[in-house]
Design a protein around this motif. Sequence first.
Motif, PDB file in Angstrom:
ATOM      1  N   GLY A 202       0.811  -1.200   0.000  1.00 56.36           N
ATOM      2  CA  GLY A 202       0.000   0.000   0.000  1.00 56.36           C
ATOM      3  C   GLY A 202       0.852   1.261   0.000  1.00 56.36           C
ATOM      4  N   THR A 203       0.200   2.394  -0.073  1.00 54.89           N
ATOM      5  CA  THR A 203       0.881   3.684  -0.103  1.00 54.89           C
ATOM      6  C   THR A 203       0.457   4.515   1.090  1.00 54.89           C
ATOM      7  OG1 THR A 203      -0.878   4.713  -1.407  1.00 54.89           O
ATOM      8  CG2 THR A 203       0.900   3.619  -2.617  1.00 54.89           C
ATOM      9  N   TRP A 204       1.377   5.330   1.578  1.00 53.27           N
ATOM     10  CA  TRP A 204       1.062   6.174   2.724  1.00 53.27           C
ATOM     11  C   TRP A 204       0.028   7.237   2.345  1.00 53.27           C
ATOM     12  CZ3 TRP A 204       1.708  11.436   2.655  1.00 53.27           C
ATOM     13  CH2 TRP A 204       2.524  11.960   1.630  1.00 53.27           C
ATOM     14  N   GLY A 205       0.046   7.658   1.082  1.00 56.29           N
ATOM     15  CA  GLY A 205      -0.917   8.683   0.659  1.00 56.29           C
ATOM     16  C   GLY A 205      -2.348   8.180   0.750  1.00 56.29           C
ATOM     17  N   LEU A 206      -2.590   6.959   0.275  1.00 59.58           N
ATOM     18  CA  LEU A 206      -3.933   6.400   0.340  1.00 59.58           C
ATOM     19  C   LEU A 206      -4.346   6.174   1.790  1.00 59.58           C
ATOM     20  CD1 LEU A 206      -6.390   5.357  -1.167  1.00 59.58           C
ATOM     21  CD2 LEU A 206      -5.261   3.137  -1.373  1.00 59.58           C
ATOM     22  N   ALA A 207      -3.389   5.757   2.620  1.00 59.47           N
ATOM     23  CA  ALA A 207      -3.697   5.570   4.041  1.00 59.47           C
ATOM     24  C   ALA A 207      -4.156   6.885   4.665  1.00 59.47           C
ATOM     25  CB  ALA A 207      -2.474   5.033   4.774  1.00 59.47           C
ATOM     26  N   MET A 208      -3.500   7.998   4.309  1.00 55.39           N
ATOM     27  CA  MET A 208      -3.885   9.292   4.877  1.00 55.39           C
ATOM     28  C   MET A 208      -5.241   9.751   4.382  1.00 55.39           C
ATOM     29  SD  MET A 208      -1.826  10.219   7.146  1.00 55.39           S
ATOM     30  CE  MET A 208      -2.514  11.870   7.356  1.00 55.39           C
ATOM     31  N   VAL A 209      -5.623   9.347   3.172  1.00 59.24           N
ATOM     32  CA  VAL A 209      -6.962   9.661   2.689  1.00 59.24           C
ATOM     33  C   VAL A 209      -8.009   9.062   3.633  1.00 59.24           C
ATOM     34  CG1 VAL A 209      -8.640   9.242   0.847  1.00 59.24           C
ATOM     35  CG2 VAL A 209      -6.300   9.907   0.276  1.00 59.24           C
ATOM     36  N   PHE A 210      -7.812   7.802   3.996  1.00 53.12           N
ATOM     37  CA  PHE A 210      -8.750   7.135   4.893  1.00 53.12           C
ATOM     38  C   PHE A 210      -8.700   7.737   6.299  1.00 53.12           C
ATOM     39  CE2 PHE A 210      -7.816   3.385   1.987  1.00 53.12           C
ATOM     40  CZ  PHE A 210      -8.974   3.588   1.226  1.00 53.12           C
ATOM     41  N   VAL A 211      -7.497   8.050   6.773  1.00 53.41           N
ATOM     42  CA  VAL A 211      -7.356   8.620   8.114  1.00 53.41           C
ATOM     43  C   VAL A 211      -8.073   9.965   8.201  1.00 53.41           C
ATOM     44  CG1 VAL A 211      -5.695   9.649   9.725  1.00 53.41           C
ATOM     45  CG2 VAL A 211      -5.235   7.413   8.717  1.00 53.41           C
ATOM     46  N   LEU A 212      -7.820  10.839   7.235  1.00 51.89           N
ATOM     47  CA  LEU A 212      -8.415  12.176   7.280  1.00 51.89           C
ATOM     48  C   LEU A 212      -9.918  12.147   7.047  1.00 51.89           C
ATOM     49  CD1 LEU A 212      -5.610  14.217   5.504  1.00 51.89           C
ATOM     50  CD2 LEU A 212      -6.234  14.236   7.915  1.00 51.89           C
ATOM     51  N   LEU A 213     -10.407  11.110   6.370  1.00 52.50           N
ATOM     52  CA  LEU A 213     -11.852  10.939   6.271  1.00 52.50           C
ATOM     53  C   LEU A 213     -12.455  10.754   7.661  1.00 52.50           C
ATOM     54  CD1 LEU A 213     -14.458  10.430   4.601  1.00 52.50           C
ATOM     55  CD2 LEU A 213     -13.823   8.010   4.560  1.00 52.50           C
ATOM     56  N   LEU A 406      -0.327  27.644   4.526  1.00 51.59           N
ATOM     57  CA  LEU A 406       0.142  27.067   3.263  1.00 51.59           C
ATOM     58  C   LEU A 406       0.217  25.543   3.354  1.00 51.59           C
ATOM     59  CD1 LEU A 406       2.962  29.565   2.209  1.00 51.59           C
ATOM     60  CD2 LEU A 406       0.736  29.245   1.104  1.00 51.59           C
ATOM     61  N   LEU A 407       0.646  25.040   4.505  1.00 50.34           N
ATOM     62  CA  LEU A 407       0.671  23.591   4.720  1.00 50.34           C
ATOM     63  C   LEU A 407      -0.738  23.017   4.680  1.00 50.34           C
ATOM     64  CD1 LEU A 407       2.199  20.994   5.459  1.00 50.34           C
ATOM     65  CD2 LEU A 407       2.000  21.683   7.873  1.00 50.34           C
ATOM     66  N   PHE A 408      -1.670  23.716   5.312  1.00 52.39           N
ATOM     67  CA  PHE A 408      -3.066  23.287   5.302  1.00 52.39           C
ATOM     68  C   PHE A 408      -3.616  23.260   3.879  1.00 52.39           C
ATOM     69  CE2 PHE A 408      -7.600  24.711   5.642  1.00 52.39           C
ATOM     70  CZ  PHE A 408      -8.104  23.511   6.095  1.00 52.39           C
ATOM     71  N   CYS A 409      -3.327  24.284   3.095  1.00 52.62           N
ATOM     72  CA  CYS A 409      -3.795  24.334   1.702  1.00 52.62           C
ATOM     73  C   CYS A 409      -3.186  23.197   0.877  1.00 52.62           C
ATOM     74  CB  CYS A 409      -3.444  25.681   1.073  1.00 52.62           C
ATOM     75  SG  CYS A 409      -4.387  27.075   1.733  1.00 52.62           S
ATOM     76  N   ALA A 410      -1.919  22.884   1.127  1.00 51.80           N
ATOM     77  CA  ALA A 410      -1.264  21.792   0.390  1.00 51.80           C
ATOM     78  C   ALA A 410      -1.951  20.460   0.673  1.00 51.80           C
ATOM     79  CB  ALA A 410       0.215  21.722   0.769  1.00 51.80           C
ATOM     80  N   VAL A 411      -2.322  20.227   1.928  1.00 52.78           N
ATOM     81  CA  VAL A 411      -3.050  19.002   2.281  1.00 52.78           C
ATOM     82  C   VAL A 411      -4.393  18.961   1.564  1.00 52.78           C
ATOM     83  CG1 VAL A 411      -4.158  17.742   4.160  1.00 52.78           C
ATOM     84  CG2 VAL A 411      -1.893  18.751   4.497  1.00 52.78           C
ATOM     85  N   CYS A 412      -5.085  20.095   1.517  1.00 48.89           N
ATOM     86  CA  CYS A 412      -6.386  20.155   0.844  1.00 48.89           C
ATOM     87  C   CYS A 412      -6.260  19.857  -0.645  1.00 48.89           C
ATOM     88  CB  CYS A 412      -7.025  21.532   1.046  1.00 48.89           C
ATOM     89  SG  CYS A 412      -7.545  21.871   2.736  1.00 48.89           S
ATOM     90  N   TYR A 414      -4.000  17.990  -2.070  1.00 50.31           N
ATOM     91  CA  TYR A 414      -3.755  16.557  -2.224  1.00 50.31           C
ATOM     92  C   TYR A 414      -5.034  15.746  -2.037  1.00 50.31           C
ATOM     93  CZ  TYR A 414      -2.121  11.842  -1.461  1.00 50.31           C
ATOM     94  OH  TYR A 414      -1.954  10.490  -1.556  1.00 50.31           O
ATOM     95  N   LEU A 415      -5.823  16.114  -1.020  1.00 56.11           N
ATOM     96  CA  LEU A 415      -7.064  15.371  -0.767  1.00 56.11           C
ATOM     97  C   LEU A 415      -8.104  15.623  -1.869  1.00 56.11           C
ATOM     98  CD1 LEU A 415      -7.662  13.464   1.615  1.00 56.11           C
ATOM     99  CD2 LEU A 415      -5.668  14.927   1.962  1.00 56.11           C
ATOM    100  N   LEU A 416      -8.105  16.815  -2.448  1.00 52.06           N
ATOM    101  CA  LEU A 416      -8.995  17.091  -3.578  1.00 52.06           C
ATOM    102  C   LEU A 416      -8.615  16.200  -4.757  1.00 52.06           C
ATOM    103  CD1 LEU A 416     -11.124  18.694  -5.145  1.00 52.06           C
ATOM    104  CD2 LEU A 416      -9.386  20.454  -5.554  1.00 52.06           C
TER     105      LEU A 416
END
Length: 451
Positions: A202-213, A406-412, A414-416
Amino acid sequence: MSRRENFSVGQITTTEVAAPKPLLTLSDAIALIVGIVIGAGIFQTPALVAAQAGSNLAVLLFWLAGGAVSFVGALCYAELATTYPDVGGAYYYLKRAFGGRVAFLFAWARMTVIQTGSIALLAFVFGDYATEIWRLGAFSPSVYAAAAIAILTGLNIIGLQQGKWTQNLLTVAKVLGLLLVVILGLTATPNSAAPVESTSSGTWGLAMVFVLLSYGGWNEAAYISAEIQNKQRNIVRSLLWSIGIITAIYLSINLAFLRGLGLANMATSEAVAADLMRSVWGTPGALFISLLIAIATLGAINATIFTGARTNYALGQDFSLFSFMGRWQQRPSTPSHALLLQAAIALALVLLGTLTRKGFETMVDYTAPVFWFFFLLSGISLLLLRKREPNILRPFSVPFYPITPLLFCAVCVYLLYSSLVYTNVGAFVGVLVVIAGIPILIWNRHRQSRA
């Protein structure tokens, strides 16, 4: 002062009386935020995160990182909410930063996609688990879902006190139930049948998608900023306390899953909490977890109904086409008409989910891209308003500006991107519904110009 301050003295008096009042305490706000965030996600996503992780430590680090990202976002929202306390929340920030058109589309999106879709999504989860306890025929989940929306909307229409006490009781019951699951998992005999390490690809990015959900919903604090007591202090405290409590619960529950089931069993589980309780208590344990999840989703539904109607009220204050929603009922201290319209749209989405036979999945696809797009605009609004209104009093300023927003916007961003990549046709429908708000905005402007 009221929004309608350019009217006559008599009208000003009436509007000021029938307006939101600061009746919510700090504990009410914390119960509301925790109630929204800890919904269905924590009972479904831990297995998905475990499937992407390579070790027990990685699982816990993912959930800790989710709390950190939420903390960064909360700092941004704390500045906006304390500087611009308004019942419309992000609607008001977007209006100041981008103008009425973008604000209208945001309020339209919350009314037709984000908030109502979330209510329907949670209602389907409630219906699924309530059906495990007592079945009501072939369409049992949908019947339970519709009943939950109708009853909880009714409680909120009756009055603010009924709505907030319902929320407080549901949140307390939910947290106590989760703590019991944590205790049972941590005291259970460790599962040694499965290896501690995993060969996950798996990938850490996909894991964070589920976590942030699972962490989603803390931003709803913005919509009670006009109704919380001592707002300059309690808005910040409610956000930070809530995220701290949620992060602690999420880390504890995942530690309990790992100890009771093992990483490999956890990663392949379709109902990780039910599997843990079944291994400890047998069938009664599975029944208990169904009841707990039903209570958790009821709390999230009630909190989402509560905050969602506030944006509809703000929309009705500014746009004549929706003026019927801009009326605040004085005695119950609640926007009754906004609540009714919200319930009607949510019930229509329940019907849509029933027809597709994939209620939960349809609502996830429907809401995710629209949610993250406007979440990104809220982060950008902080940057714009700092530059445009440098002299306005800010009771709380986000630390390490501009790095934090800016960090918050970068996360948004990525999640978008992720929500568009990993979702199906439901996302396309959600985007189309938002675009459908454009001709309605044009029609409203035409009506106002003629008036």
